[in-house]
Design a protein around this motif. Structure first.
Motif, PDB file in Angstrom:
ATOM      1  N   TYR A 107       8.157 -12.049 -15.593  1.00 42.46           N
ATOM      2  CA  TYR A 107       6.447 -11.916 -14.926  1.00 42.46           C
ATOM      3  C   TYR A 107       6.660 -10.760 -13.233  1.00 42.46           C
ATOM      4  O   TYR A 107       7.411 -10.291 -12.918  1.00 42.46           O
ATOM      5  N   PHE A 108       5.598 -10.124 -13.911  1.00 39.88           N
ATOM      6  CA  PHE A 108       4.215  -9.300 -12.543  1.00 39.88           C
ATOM      7  C   PHE A 108       3.911  -9.769 -12.051  1.00 39.88           C
ATOM      8  O   PHE A 108       2.510 -10.587 -12.914  1.00 39.88           O
ATOM      9  N   VAL A 109       3.719  -8.786 -10.903  1.00 40.59           N
ATOM     10  CA  VAL A 109       2.997  -9.073  -9.360  1.00 40.59           C
ATOM     11  C   VAL A 109       2.258  -7.832  -9.658  1.00 40.59           C
ATOM     12  O   VAL A 109       2.698  -7.200  -9.034  1.00 40.59           O
ATOM     13  N   PHE A 110       0.600  -7.601 -10.091  1.00 39.10           N
ATOM     14  CA  PHE A 110      -0.125  -6.376  -9.606  1.00 39.10           C
ATOM     15  C   PHE A 110      -0.264  -6.230  -9.175  1.00 39.10           C
ATOM     16  O   PHE A 110      -1.884  -6.747  -8.429  1.00 39.10           O
ATOM     17  N   ILE A 111      -0.591  -5.646  -7.870  1.00 37.35           N
ATOM     18  CA  ILE A 111      -1.332  -5.141  -6.680  1.00 37.35           C
ATOM     19  C   ILE A 111      -2.093  -4.590  -6.188  1.00 37.35           C
ATOM     20  O   ILE A 111      -1.892  -3.190  -6.792  1.00 37.35           O
ATOM     21  N   ASN A 112      -3.438  -4.862  -6.588  1.00 33.34           N
ATOM     22  CA  ASN A 112      -4.076  -3.444  -7.422  1.00 33.34           C
ATOM     23  C   ASN A 112      -5.034  -3.499  -6.139  1.00 33.34           C
ATOM     24  O   ASN A 112      -6.071  -4.099  -5.808  1.00 33.34           O
ATOM     25  N   GLY A 113      -5.436  -2.308  -6.381  1.00 33.38           N
ATOM     26  CA  GLY A 113      -6.350  -1.840  -4.831  1.00 33.38           C
ATOM     27  C   GLY A 113      -6.934  -0.255  -4.974  1.00 33.38           C
ATOM     28  O   GLY A 113      -6.016   0.106  -6.146  1.00 33.38           O
ATOM     29  N   PRO A 114      -7.464   0.069  -4.103  1.00 37.95           N
ATOM     30  CA  PRO A 114      -8.737   1.466  -3.853  1.00 37.95           C
ATOM     31  C   PRO A 114      -7.272   2.313  -4.110  1.00 37.95           C
ATOM     32  O   PRO A 114      -6.709   2.186  -3.006  1.00 37.95           O
ATOM     33  N   ARG A 115      -7.261   3.696  -4.278  1.00 37.16           N
ATOM     34  CA  ARG A 115      -6.389   4.908  -4.652  1.00 37.16           C
ATOM     35  C   ARG A 115      -6.636   5.013  -3.090  1.00 37.16           C
ATOM     36  O   ARG A 115      -5.464   5.125  -2.152  1.00 37.16           O
ATOM     37  N   GLU A 116      -7.693   5.054  -1.740  1.00 36.01           N
ATOM     38  CA  GLU A 116      -8.004   5.324  -0.842  1.00 36.01           C
ATOM     39  C   GLU A 116      -6.475   4.576   0.287  1.00 36.01           C
ATOM     40  O   GLU A 116      -6.157   5.156   1.140  1.00 36.01           O
ATOM     41  N   VAL A 117      -6.725   3.457  -0.071  1.00 36.54           N
ATOM     42  CA  VAL A 117      -6.075   2.108   0.396  1.00 36.54           C
ATOM     43  C   VAL A 117      -4.654   2.116   0.618  1.00 36.54           C
ATOM     44  O   VAL A 117      -3.504   3.126   1.551  1.00 36.54           O
ATOM     45  N   LEU A 118      -4.271   2.709  -0.601  1.00 39.50           N
ATOM     46  CA  LEU A 118      -2.915   3.199  -1.223  1.00 39.50           C
ATOM     47  C   LEU A 118      -3.007   4.907  -0.951  1.00 39.50           C
ATOM     48  O   LEU A 118      -1.178   4.463   0.404  1.00 39.50           O
ATOM     49  N   TYR A 119      -3.427   5.446  -0.405  1.00 41.81           N
ATOM     50  CA  TYR A 119      -3.301   6.990   0.263  1.00 41.81           C
ATOM     51  C   TYR A 119      -2.990   6.485   1.665  1.00 41.81           C
ATOM     52  O   TYR A 119      -1.595   6.998   2.167  1.00 41.81           O
ATOM     53  N   ASP A 120      -3.716   5.726   2.512  1.00 41.96           N
ATOM     54  CA  ASP A 120      -2.922   5.402   3.811  1.00 41.96           C
ATOM     55  C   ASP A 120      -1.440   4.553   4.071  1.00 41.96           C
ATOM     56  O   ASP A 120      -1.242   4.827   5.619  1.00 41.96           O
ATOM     57  N   ARG A 121      -1.328   3.665   3.835  1.00 39.49           N
ATOM     58  CA  ARG A 121      -0.231   3.235   3.511  1.00 39.49           C
ATOM     59  C   ARG A 121       1.122   3.973   3.042  1.00 39.49           C
ATOM     60  O   ARG A 121       1.488   3.305   3.941  1.00 39.49           O
ATOM     61  N   MET A 122       1.033   4.450   2.843  1.00 39.07           N
ATOM     62  CA  MET A 122       1.498   5.517   1.891  1.00 39.07           C
ATOM     63  C   MET A 122       1.957   6.208   3.054  1.00 39.07           C
ATOM     64  O   MET A 122       3.290   6.547   3.422  1.00 39.07           O
ATOM     65  N   ASN A 123       0.643   7.099   3.344  1.00 38.22           N
ATOM     66  CA  ASN A 123       1.226   7.498   4.843  1.00 38.22           C
ATOM     67  C   ASN A 123       1.833   6.965   6.171  1.00 38.22           C
ATOM     68  O   ASN A 123       2.314   7.647   7.275  1.00 38.22           O
ATOM     69  N   LYS A 124       1.644   6.556   5.770  1.00 44.89           N
ATOM     70  CA  LYS A 124       2.082   5.171   7.718  1.00 44.89           C
ATOM     71  C   LYS A 124       3.731   5.007   7.236  1.00 44.89           C
ATOM     72  O   LYS A 124       4.355   3.817   7.601  1.00 44.89           O
TER      73      LYS A 124
END
Length: 177
Positions: A107-124
């Motif tokens: 089974y999969f849990v897809f964590i869906n969110g806006p690009r801006e939040v993803l980008y911010d988290r990746m930069n951290k």
């Protein structure tokens, strides 16, 4: 349940490629996804209940949690143990033999969110080999799994506790059906 961090299973060639800012392609990902599947099956088997003499009981496997990007339905099928190319142009290496999906339902849990939040988290994530500059290539590759059987969607903007709670609730519904 045991946890598998998919990033830890990337071959050095994938890490080198991503560290250079080059996105992975299907050829790079197929063996990695299959390795995650095989490792999940191994861990599930290792963590089955054993009786007093050390032999495995016939009880159910508790499960394994794996974290990885499964961007395409085709990739999710590899992780499910069902190898079916998404397109006719996709070729599957002969060295990948699919394990039985019945061995470990997935089974999969897809964590869906806006690009801006993803980008911010990746930069951290300082020092991580996956560069935030490659986010757009991943989003372009993403085949949204919303509505796909065996997929639970949670919001990236929810707390981790809320995500886990919803995932457990929805997985409970799937498993009791």
């Amino acid at each position: 349940m045991p946890y598998i961090e998919g990033d830890d299973l990337h071959p050095q060639s994938n890490i080198k490629k991503m560290s250079s800012g080059v996105p992975l392609n299907d050829h790079d990902r197929e063996p990695w996804l299959e390795l995650i599947r095989k490792r999940a099956e191994e861990l599930a088997f290792e963590h089955q209940s054993k009786d007093e003499d050390g032999t495995l009981e016939k009880g159910e496997v508790k499960g394994v949690v794996a974290g990885c990007s499964a961007l395409k339905k085709y990739y999710r099928e590899i992780l499910r143990g069902q190898l079916k190319p998404a397109t006719e142009s996709t070729t599957i290496p002969e060295n990948i033999a699919p394990p039985s999906p019945a061995t470990l339902p997935t089974y999969f849990v897809f964590i869906n969110g806006p690009r801006e939040v993803l980008y911010d988290r990746m930069n951290k994530r300082p020092g991580h080999f996956f560069k935030s500059s490659m986010l757009d290539s991943q989003l372009a590759t993403l085949e949204d799994p919303t509505g796909e059987e065996g997929v639970i969607v949670v919001s990236l903007e929810s707390t981790t506790e809320e995500q886990i709670s919803l995932a457990k609730l929805e997985l409970g519904k799937i498993n009791s059906a």
